[in-house]
Design an enzyme around this catalytic site. Sequence first.
Site, PDB file in Angstrom:
ATOM      1  N   HIS A 160       0.835  -1.210   0.000  1.00 46.84           N
ATOM      2  CA  HIS A 160       0.000   0.000   0.000  1.00 46.84           C
ATOM      3  C   HIS A 160       0.868   1.259   0.000  1.00 46.84           C
ATOM      4  O   HIS A 160       2.030   1.216   0.435  1.00 46.84           O
ATOM      5  CB  HIS A 160      -0.865   0.039   1.267  1.00 46.84           C
ATOM      6  CG  HIS A 160      -1.962  -0.976   1.305  1.00 46.84           C
ATOM      7  ND1 HIS A 160      -2.183  -1.799   2.382  1.00 46.84           N
ATOM      8  CD2 HIS A 160      -2.927  -1.291   0.392  1.00 46.84           C
ATOM      9  CE1 HIS A 160      -3.227  -2.581   2.153  1.00 46.84           C
ATOM     10  NE2 HIS A 160      -3.698  -2.293   0.947  1.00 46.84           N
ATOM     11  N   CYS A 247      -2.738   0.208   9.750  1.00 48.23           N
ATOM     12  CA  CYS A 247      -3.748  -0.730   9.228  1.00 48.23           C
ATOM     13  C   CYS A 247      -4.794  -1.135  10.266  1.00 48.23           C
ATOM     14  O   CYS A 247      -5.897  -1.548   9.904  1.00 48.23           O
ATOM     15  CB  CYS A 247      -3.087  -2.015   8.735  1.00 48.23           C
ATOM     16  SG  CYS A 247      -1.755  -1.765   7.606  1.00 48.23           S
TER      17      CYS A 247
HETATM   18  N1  GLY Z   1      -2.681  -9.188   4.958  1.00 50.81           N
HETATM   19  C1  GLY Z   1      -3.019  -7.840   4.724  1.00 50.81           C
HETATM   20  C2  GLY Z   1      -3.555  -7.664   3.360  1.00 50.81           C
HETATM   21  O1  GLY Z   1      -3.061  -8.276   2.465  1.00 50.81           O
HETATM   22  O2  GLY Z   1      -4.471  -6.950   3.103  1.00 50.81           O
END
Ligand code: GLY
Length: 255
Positions: A160, A247
């Site tokens: 990300h 996250c």
């Molecule tokens: N394991 C976090 C994701 O891939 O979204």
Amino acid sequence: MLIAMTRAVSPRIAECELTHLAREPINPGRARVQHRRYEELLAELGCELHHLPPEPELPDSVFVEDTAVVLDELAVITRPGAESRRAETASVAEALKPYRKLFHIQAPGTLDGGDVLRIGKTLYVGLSNRSNLEGIEQLQRIVIAFGYSINAVRLRDCLHLKSAVTQVAENTLLINRAWTDAAVFHDFQLIDAAISEPFSANALRIADSLIYPEAFTQTRKRLEAQGIKVRTVDVSELAKAEGGVTCCSLIFTAE
Ligand code: GLY
């Protein structure tokens, strides 16, 4: 009031999505303990915790950031790029309804909240394996009416945008230049993640402090040298699931 929405670690976290990491055993009990300490830290920094309903069948459901983009005036419920994660959004939409007018990313658009870095009225959005151009264009059409502009950013070798760059002070970003284009952020002071700690650019800013993984000692020194207050937490089990400190929460203000 600052609200932090979080969700308990799924007992199936070891079956999580992985893109850039090799799978290794994850101890769900240890991950839960680390996550609880993370929640305590959020509370110590002034957040009111809102616990989302657990989703034990959804391995990645602790990573709530990816399910919504919450701005002052509205919230956008995402359509996560990984199909296994799409069912995570329904309960988040329900929980956000009392706080914000909701908008939704529609197929074929995909967007993960981890790709959206808000700085003032600009949304920097990672064009990643998870967030496609259609998703970013839908986001733009939604937020433009509220005075936001979008700046799409290319990524390489990371999941990300916020794996590669996060805001750590008013005009300062922490960045891993190997994973994104630093020129996009030329208006900011940049602190480089230590080369030996490629995953260390993900920090969670709450007021004037950072929640930060205790593993990244070299980059932490660079942050503290700039006068930034750093509160560390062990998130080593969550990191094996390719999750960072941003996250695990959705942070927003409410009356
Ligand atoms: N394991 C976090 C994701 O891939 O979204």
